[in-house]
Design an enzyme around this catalytic site. Structure first.
Site: not given
Ligand code: CO
Length: 296
Positions: A83, A94, A154, A162, A187, A279
């Site tokens: 991540d 992200d 998000h 977020h 994600e 994601e």
């Molecule tokens: Co994320």
């Protein structure tokens, strides 16, 4: 606005490039901490800053495994989720991907990736959050796995990794519609387990949520360093590179007691099922969407 969109494109393309760089380092025998440090350095080399420490969560750990200062975890035959996020002036990307080192879990890896693609395909102004959740759910269950229902995508904004809305990984009956110009991270997580995560222990990632002064001289220096992260998540080991470990532990404990920082412990699949994740950060456009963290 156009200038800001360019910043999003740049931060997200660096996030994507750093993810690709890290994925290539995920090999049997590699040390997890070395891969994570290399990804964090790559982000800086590419002209951004880590929006959060690069994290590799293995097997039944779904997310938020951040290496402690002396981490000895070696990659072997795990399902490894990387991540990654980079930010420019607080504008973050992200993005995440999964590498199957076991040789037995290609279908699981494919399930979360296909679910992400299915969601991206339907994103446009007017699409309901429940429809995105339903698309993810149906892709993952058709492959014989379960989506993790209490983890979600998000909204994402400057200095806010977020934010609203919550992008569900199942049909949660939220009929809120997406609008042009919104930026979100989608994600999906797929698991062989129950589809529920629980919090583990020992957070290694923290985030400052309010400023509270500390009295001790070293603690004050540590706090100054924490404030350079500008309310974005940081790794405890980043501080331990600059200050004695015992002082860092003490300062973080004090700040947690003051509710000045928040810890993020690893998130573990309840039935200890294997977990895969994919994601992307996405801009909703008038005609559909632009996948900002996509590379190649
Ligand atoms: Co994320």
């Amino acid at each position: 606005m156009a200038e800001e969109t360019e910043k999003w494109r740049k931060a997200c393309s660096i996030s994507g490039a750093a993810l690709d760089f890290g994925v290539a380092l995920i090999k049997k025998g590699a040390a997890v901490i070395e891969v994570c440090d290399a990804v964090d350095s790559k982000i800086v080399e590419l002209g951004a800053k880590p929006a959060f420490p690069a994290q590799i969560s293995l097997d039944y750990v779904a997310a938020h495994y951040c290496c402690p200062n002396e981490d000895s975890t070696i990659l072997d035959r795990q399902v490894a989720k990387l991540d990654v996020g980079a930010h420019i002036d607080g504008i973050p990307g992200d993005t995440a991907a999964t590498v199957d080192l076991s040789g037995n879990n290609a279908e699981l890896v494919k399930a979360s990736r296909n679910a992400l693609n299915a969601a991206i395909k339907i994103v446009k102004p007017g699409v309901k959050l429940s429809e995105i959740g339903a698309a993810i759910h149906s892709e993952i269950t058709a492959a014989g796995f379960s989506p993790i229902r209490n983890l979600s995508g998000h909204g994402i904004a400057q200095f806010e990794l977020h934010t609203k809305p919550t992008i569900p990984n199942f049909n949660n009956n939220d009929h809120t519609e997406l609008a042009s110009g919104q930026i979100i991270a989608i994600e999906p997580f797929a698991t062989t387990g129950e589809g529920i995560i629980v919090e583990g222990t020992n957070a290694e990632v923290f985030m400052q949520i309010s400023h509270k002064p500390l009295r001790d001289m070293t603690a004050r220096k540590i706090l100054e360093q924490i404030e350079t992260y500008q309310n974005m998540p940081f790794a405890k080991r980043w501080l331990m590179k600059k200050f004695p470990a015992i002082k860092v532990e003490l300062a973080l404990r004090q700040l947690q007691q003051l509710n000045s920082i928040q810890g993020f412990p690893p998130l573990v699949e309840k039935a200890r099922g294997l977990v895969s994740q994919a994601e992307h950060t996405i801009l909703v456009t008038d005609s559909g969407c632009e996948v900002l963290t996509k590379t190649g």
